[in-house]
Design an enzyme around this catalytic site. Sequence first.
Site, mmCIF file in Angstrom:
data_model
loop_
_atom_site.group_PDB
_atom_site.id
_atom_site.type_symbol
_atom_site.label_atom_id
_atom_site.label_comp_id
_atom_site.label_asym_id
_atom_site.label_seq_id
_atom_site.Cartn_x
_atom_site.Cartn_y
_atom_site.Cartn_z
ATOM 1 N N THR A 178 -9.649 0.267 6.452
ATOM 2 C CA THR A 178 -9.723 1.720 6.598
ATOM 3 C C THR A 178 -11.052 1.970 7.280
ATOM 4 O O THR A 178 -11.952 1.141 7.172
ATOM 5 C CB THR A 178 -9.738 2.387 5.199
ATOM 6 O OG1 THR A 178 -8.511 2.098 4.540
ATOM 7 C CG2 THR A 178 -9.936 3.886 5.249
ATOM 8 N N ARG A 206 4.469 5.341 0.996
ATOM 9 C CA ARG A 206 3.303 5.096 0.123
ATOM 10 C C ARG A 206 2.070 5.806 0.689
ATOM 11 O O ARG A 206 1.730 5.654 1.855
ATOM 12 C CB ARG A 206 3.054 3.588 0.040
ATOM 13 C CG ARG A 206 1.815 3.188 -0.763
ATOM 14 C CD ARG A 206 0.642 2.899 0.133
ATOM 15 N NE ARG A 206 -0.509 2.370 -0.604
ATOM 16 C CZ ARG A 206 -1.730 2.292 -0.101
ATOM 17 N NH1 ARG A 206 -1.977 2.687 1.129
ATOM 18 N NH2 ARG A 206 -2.725 1.818 -0.817
ATOM 19 N N GLY A 208 -2.032 6.206 0.343
ATOM 20 C CA GLY A 208 -3.219 5.620 -0.265
ATOM 21 C C GLY A 208 -4.244 6.699 -0.551
ATOM 22 O O GLY A 208 -3.953 7.897 -0.510
ATOM 23 N N ASP A 209 -5.469 6.241 -0.816
ATOM 24 C CA ASP A 209 -6.545 7.171 -1.169
ATOM 25 C C ASP A 209 -7.107 7.922 0.039
ATOM 26 O O ASP A 209 -7.753 8.960 -0.122
ATOM 27 C CB ASP A 209 -7.684 6.423 -1.866
ATOM 28 C CG ASP A 209 -8.252 5.296 -1.005
ATOM 29 O OD1 ASP A 209 -7.529 4.763 -0.127
ATOM 30 O OD2 ASP A 209 -9.430 4.951 -1.201
ATOM 31 N N THR A 229 -12.862 2.312 1.072
ATOM 32 C CA THR A 229 -11.870 1.455 1.706
ATOM 33 C C THR A 229 -11.436 0.463 0.632
ATOM 34 O O THR A 229 -12.142 0.254 -0.353
ATOM 35 C CB THR A 229 -12.437 0.691 2.916
ATOM 36 O OG1 THR A 229 -13.407 -0.248 2.443
ATOM 37 C CG2 THR A 229 -13.084 1.614 3.925
ATOM 38 N N GLY A 230 -10.280 -0.149 0.841
ATOM 39 C CA GLY A 230 -9.800 -1.088 -0.177
ATOM 40 C C GLY A 230 -8.464 -0.621 -0.714
ATOM 41 O O GLY A 230 -7.785 0.214 -0.095
ATOM 42 N N GLY A 232 -6.166 1.519 -2.243
ATOM 43 C CA GLY A 232 -6.273 2.932 -2.590
ATOM 44 C C GLY A 232 -5.724 3.307 -3.943
ATOM 45 O O GLY A 232 -6.158 4.301 -4.542
HETATM 46 N N1 GLY Z 1 -7.775 2.570 1.301
HETATM 47 C C1 GLY Z 1 -6.664 2.660 2.130
HETATM 48 C C2 GLY Z 1 -5.369 2.578 1.451
HETATM 49 O O1 GLY Z 1 -5.265 2.133 0.332
HETATM 50 O O2 GLY Z 1 -4.398 2.969 2.057
#
Ligand code: GLY
Length: 320
Positions: A178, A206, A208-209, A229-230, A232
């Site tokens: 990300t 889906r 993410g964060d 990042t990571g 989410g």
């Molecule tokens: N951090 C990005 C995701 O999980 O999509």
Amino acid sequence: MSTGKPRAFILGTRNAGEFLHAGARILSDGGTALDAVEASTRLVESSPGDSSVGVGGIANFLGVQELDASLMCGRTLRTGAVGAIKGFIHPISVARKLMEEAPHGLLVAEGAENFARVMGCEAGDLETEESKKVYTAFVQDAFEHAGIDESQSWVLDYVRSQNLREWYTRLAVEHHGTVNVQAMDADGNMACAVSTSGTALKFPGRLGDSAIIGAGNYCDNRVGAAACTGRGELSIRNSTARTLIHYLAEGSGIEAAAVRAMQDIHALNSFGGMNCLVMDAAGNTMSATTVTGRESIHWYMDTTSNEPEKRIGINVPKPQ
Ligand code: GLY
């Protein structure tokens, strides 16, 4: 580093380094933090070399790129976010349009695409030779190793044949990424931008964060900016970006705040890693990771920089 009075600067995650020049130039010319973070993020989005953001991002389970992005203005606390948007090159600019033109803060999928179309945002093909290769290899693996017949229903057969949790555990470790970009302009206003194609080969739909304000993105002029990042799913559970701002506001130093937020991730006792990028109102910057053996870094430029400066963050190991 404490600077006292505000001066313009921009910072970004590992994959943003070479793209910070664009934002730094805007800041040097007296432009806003919002314009600066959008400009640098757009360059990451259109770079085919980044397999986790925009063009060249790895597709979802059905072979389609679905993008998430968000933008937050630290002066007004206004936000714009889009999730699972397909066929648009710059989700960060769709998020910006949403923040500035619409009464909503988050649009997803078809709704986001219709909005982007109406706003005249740039449509385009997100697939590259490399992203196609990764998807083809995934499909071949499904046929060869999961005992699936090549038929129209292979996706359903595949899903039925898998332990989805195990499958996703592997993906979450192998493929993620990300971009986070944050800035403060000469007026002391801050902005934070986040953009991603999400976990590679994810289940369609889906989120993410990166599209979730408070989880992957938060920014408040009075305190600072934080982004993640990571995996989410972890930062969604902890509202990591907002929690980081809370830790700063209650007096934790920037390093202590980042350590606490990463310890909170470990406390979830789940799989996958998390990384954060943080700046505070005094101009301090920090990054941190929960991933064992990974060096946490971020890139920084201010209006006096010729080149981005690599800054080393902290690794927060899982408590034994
Ligand atoms: N951090 C990005 C995701 O999980 O999509």
